[in-house]
Write an enzyme that holds these catalytic residues in place. Structure first.
Site, PDB file in Angstrom:
ATOM      1  N   MET A 267      25.581 -24.173  30.721  1.00  0.00           N
ATOM      2  CA  MET A 267      26.555 -24.632  29.749  1.00  0.00           C
ATOM      3  C   MET A 267      27.751 -25.234  30.462  1.00  0.00           C
ATOM      4  SD  MET A 267      27.362 -25.076  26.666  1.00  0.00           S
ATOM      5  CE  MET A 267      28.908 -25.848  26.169  1.00  0.00           C
ATOM      6  N   GLU A 302      25.223 -30.572  34.184  1.00  0.00           N
ATOM      7  CA  GLU A 302      26.394 -29.876  33.636  1.00  0.00           C
ATOM      8  C   GLU A 302      27.684 -30.456  34.193  1.00  0.00           C
ATOM      9  OE1 GLU A 302      25.719 -28.149  31.149  1.00  0.00           O
ATOM     10  OE2 GLU A 302      23.577 -27.977  31.530  1.00  0.00           O
TER      11      GLU A 302
END
Length: 865
Positions: A267, A302
């Protein structure tokens, strides 16, 4: 007292529509959060500074999202207020709000320890961590949890744990507290917090403007020796984004944290990326070459989100493909530059066809930008990511590299700090190039995989012949979209003469009509076409091609993707005939593959990929598309027969090839050595079909790295050997959770079709099988669905096992249960008996009391097909 967090939905499923979008009626300028951490009684104090939004004039209620949290107090401009609470949030009536700006302060209590859904703030083996995308922040505090509400965050974390992290830059710390300030406005889904007993693997990066950035990869004690590759990948990503896109990092610190319990891969939270441990931790002893490459790509992905996702985010979740498709495309470019563009393109297309094409051709088909959803977590799909990236690639191919770069510069300049839309994205290309992209936009709004037919014509002439290609595009109906218009399709074509020389280099034909012809003049002989070079568009090419032509292209095509594609198509033709007519393996395929295998002028990684036969699932899709009902058992048997025939053809050179591909010296995960190991394992796989496992057992015993150790073990199990090696592997790595995930998975993936379900039963009874850990659950149940012949065994046992475990997991972790349910999406391909069994399991799932909104939506969509 705090109520335990439950995974059950707060309300009946409801449909959200893109057409209903309206700006949030308030602007949120500054957010102050204080966390007083306790496993079952964490207090979250929020101070939110609101002002009316000029884009929504008039008086409006203040509506904040909030789920499974306990409100302790609320104050409006310092005065107590009693908001109306419901299962999905709180409301303060417009009449109770000041006319202008105001400040809302709330205090809530949550229970991270009992949060098994792994959304919001939860605990993983004593560590506090967060996952807020897409709608997890509402499980932390009351907030307008939508991506178009962007604000600056200041965060204070209070805990006696030694490491306390959040977004942005550190601005203060003391005994049992730390404060962080993120100067860049962000939506709540990018919020992150981590607290735990962690050790940093530090590094430093100097930006092109000379600014120093502190880098850290935070891990549990004992994992420190697995961070070097991740740090190398991070620095390479930062350099590449500066060099290729001109994007410099914008904070003083960049932190990565490895977490064992995580629903996703990673994330991109601003300045504090949280990673599933399996995609950041690596050492030669514990990670394969595929792991190293995946870690490199995901860290890049990411990091690249810092600009394409964070600095510019998506206005609403319908625009998810804007940040994900673009960032996937960027990480694909990066991996191609770092490793091999040809190899990377083949890998990407294999994944696209295996995941996205089957999605596009089944009951779960949806547009890259959907018009509606029930549960947004169900739209983190191959269509959003992989097809979204393909659209970016097509756009770049159509406008050219220079205009693509200028358009991206304009995109960053125009929309920095904004929540953007697909219209915003396409407009920068229109403004840069003068093109009208209205028709191209259909790629975003229409589901389905276009089917591209080809007709050829040759006309000889005194001054050279004319060769004409006429293309026909068909856009099949998909759920909710029966009729579609013609798409813009870039078709990269090259022409070869009968001697194998290229007479027309790669040319991009821009198809805009349902039927369109393109002529090539002045040719001395009828050419052999190489169509869809580099897989220039995500379409299915439908063209009757003689085996002799495929063999010719396998030998002579100058485009590496199409050379590989020729061999693969030839293998699929042969396998299809073996399955449907009982034909024998064709000599032209076997001889062509042998020439390729022993051609030392070719990249070993390319050769290893080319020697890989089409998967059982790929063949099922191919047969279904050709009008056949695929029989999983016959496909499995034919594929094994072809593998043996290929091994016998390769036999004279296999031992030499295996020996030549052994790597010497210190381990390197770079592309060159990794390619040699891949080719060596391919040679060992074929040798095992001939020598009963003698060579591969020796390779297992002598292996000095996980790639060769695990690769040898998988080969043994696939061929019915390896009992002792499996036990030895499990004994050696019993204390390593990531390696043991491989041990669990390989047993199910390589199980014989009749034994797959029983293998699942045996493994799930082990004390080290933890269904609450997504990695371990996926290792077993994901491997079952990947074992095509085992999952689709005529007994239906595979279907029952998966449904049983999805029903068990759903109350704990609906996200993982929902995503894994897609194993059932291909049911319309198969015979009536298998269709009936799968539909029965989907109906059983839907009949489960208290089923989550996530799994309910997916099972319902599949069952309605």
């Amino acid at each position: 007292m705090s109520a335990p967090i439950s995974a059950q939905p707060a309300a009946d499923p409801r449909t959200v529509y893109l057409a209903d979008y309206q700006p949030y009626p308030f602007v949120l300028g500054q957010v102050h959060l204080t966390f007083r951490l306790a496993p079952r009684a964490t207090r979250v104090l929020a101070r939110l500074a609101f002002a009316p939004n000029p884009a929504r004039p008039g008086r409006h209620d203040l509506r904040l999202h909030g789920e499974r949290i306990v409100l302790i107090s609320a104050r409006l401009d310092g005065q107590p207020v009693t908001p109306a609470l419901d299962a999905e949030g709180m409301t303060i009536a417009a009449a109770d709000l000041p006319n202008g700006a105001f400040v809302l302060e709330t205090e809530v209590e949550i229970s991270p320890e009992t949060n098994t859904a792994l959304e919001g703030l939860y605990m993983s083996k004593g560590m506090y961590c967060t996952q807020c995308e897409a709608e997890g922040f509402r499980k932390i505090t009351y907030y307008p949890d939508r991506p178009d509400v962007m604000a600056r965050f200041k965060v204070r974390v209070e805990s006696d744990l030694p490491v306390l992290l959040s977004n942005g830059n550190p601005v203060g710390q003391g005994q049992a507290w730390a404060e962080w300030d993120d100067p860049w406005p962000k939506p709540a889904y990018l919020f992150a917090l981590v607290a735990g007993d962690l050790i940093a693997h530090p590094g430093e990066f100097i930006t092109r403007s000379g600014r120093k950035v502190a880098l850290n990869i935070w891990v549990r004690p004992g994992d420190e020796d697995r961070c070097a590759w991740g740090m190398q990948a991070l620095k390479a990503s930062m350099t590449w984004d500066e060099d290729v896109y001109g994007r410099e990092y914008d904070l003083n610190i960049f932190n990565i944290v490895a977490v064992d319990d995580f629903n996703m891969g990673a994330m991109e939270n601003k300045g504090l990326n949280i990673f599933n441990s399996k995609v950041v931790l690596a050492s030669p002893d514990t990670a394969t070459d595929d792991d190293f490459a995946r870690i490199e790509a995901i860290i890049a992905h990411e990091y690249f989100h810092n600009w394409t996702g964070n600095r510019i985010t998506c206005r609403d979740w319908f625009q998810l493909c804007l940040k994900e498709g673009l960032t996937v495309f960027r990480d694909q470019q990066f991996s191609g530059d770092i490793r091999s563009h040809a190899f990377k393109r083949i890998e990407d297309v294999l994944m696209l066809r295996a995941r996205q094409f089957r999605e596009d051709q089944g009951p779960l088909a949806h547009a890259v930008r959907p018009e509606s959803f029930v549960e947004i977590n169900n739209f983190y799909t191959a269509t959003i990511y992989e097809k979204g990236a393909e659209i970016i690639g097509m756009l770049k191919r159509l406008v050219g590299d220079a205009d693509y770069a200028r358009a991206l510069d304009l995109y960053f300049q125009r929309h920095d700090g904004q929540a953007a839309t697909i219209e915003d994205w396409l407009k920068v290309f229109e403004d840069t190039t003068g093109r009208d992209l209205t028709q191209f936009k259909r790629w975003y709004s229409e589901a389905g995989t276009p089917r591209l037919g080809v007709h050829e014509a040759w006309a000889a002439g005194s001054k050279g012949g004319t060769y004409t290609l006429t293309f026909t595009q068909v856009n099949p109906p998909t759920p909710g979209q029966p009729d579609k218009g013609a798409k813009v399709i870039p078709i990269a074509v090259g022409l070869l003469n009968p001697d194998g020389d290229e007479v027309v280099p790669t040319t991009v034909l821009e198809m805009t009509k349902p039927v369109q012809s393109f002529a090539f003049e002045g040719l001395s002989a009828r050419p052999i076409p190489s169509i869809l070079r580099g897989f220039s568009a995500p379409v299915v090419l439908e063209r009757e091609v003689p085996q002799s032509e495929r063999a010719f292209l396998l030998a002579h095509d100058t485009d590496p993707f199409n050379r590989w594609e020729a061999g693969r198509a030839l293998a699929k033709d042969v396998l299809a005939r073996m399955v449907t007519t009982g034909a024998k393996p064709a000599s032209d395929l076997l001889e062509g593959m042998a020439r390729l295998a022993f051609d030392d002028s070719l990249d070993p990684a390319f050769r290893a990929l080319a020697l890989r036969l089409p998967s059982d699932d790929d063949m099922a899709a191919t047969l279904h598309a050709a009008g056949h009902v695929p029989d999983p058992a016959r496909i499995h048997s034919a594929r094994r027969t072809l593998g043996l025939a290929l091994a016998e053809t390769l036999a004279p050179g296999l031992e030499k090839l295996e020996s030549a591909c052994r790597t010497e010296g210190a381990f390197s995960a770079e592309a060159g050595p990794a390619g040699k190991r891949a080719l060596r394992l391919a040679a060992l796989s074929f040798l095992t079909r001939l020598d009963g496992g003698t060579a591969v057992k020796a390779a297992f015993a002598q292996a000095s790295n996980m790639t060769e150790s695990f690769g040898a073990l998988a080969i043994l199990l696939e061929n019915g050997h390896g009992v002792q090696e499996l036990a030895a592997f499990g004994s050696r790595w019993s204390g390593d959770r990531l390696v043991m995930d491989k041990w669990f998975a390989v047993q199910v993936a390589m199980a014989s079709p009749h034994a797959a379900a029983d293998t699942v039963d045996s493994l799930t009874r082990r004390p080290d099988f933890d269904m609450k850990n997504p990695n371990r659950f996926r290792a077993v149940l994901g491997a079952l669905s990947a074992n095509h012949a085992g999952f689709h065994h005529e007994s239906g046992a595979g279907y029952r096992r998966l449904a049983d475990w999805l029903i068990r997991l759903d109350p704990l972790n609906p996200q993982t249960a929902s995503r894994m349910s897609t194993a059932f999406e291909t049911w319309p391909r198969y015979d009536a008996d298998r269709q009936g069994m799968i539909r029965a399991e989907l109906a059983r799932i839907l009949a489960t009391p208290g089923l989550s909104r996530d799994l309910s939506e997916m099972a319902g969509r599949m069952l309605q097909a």
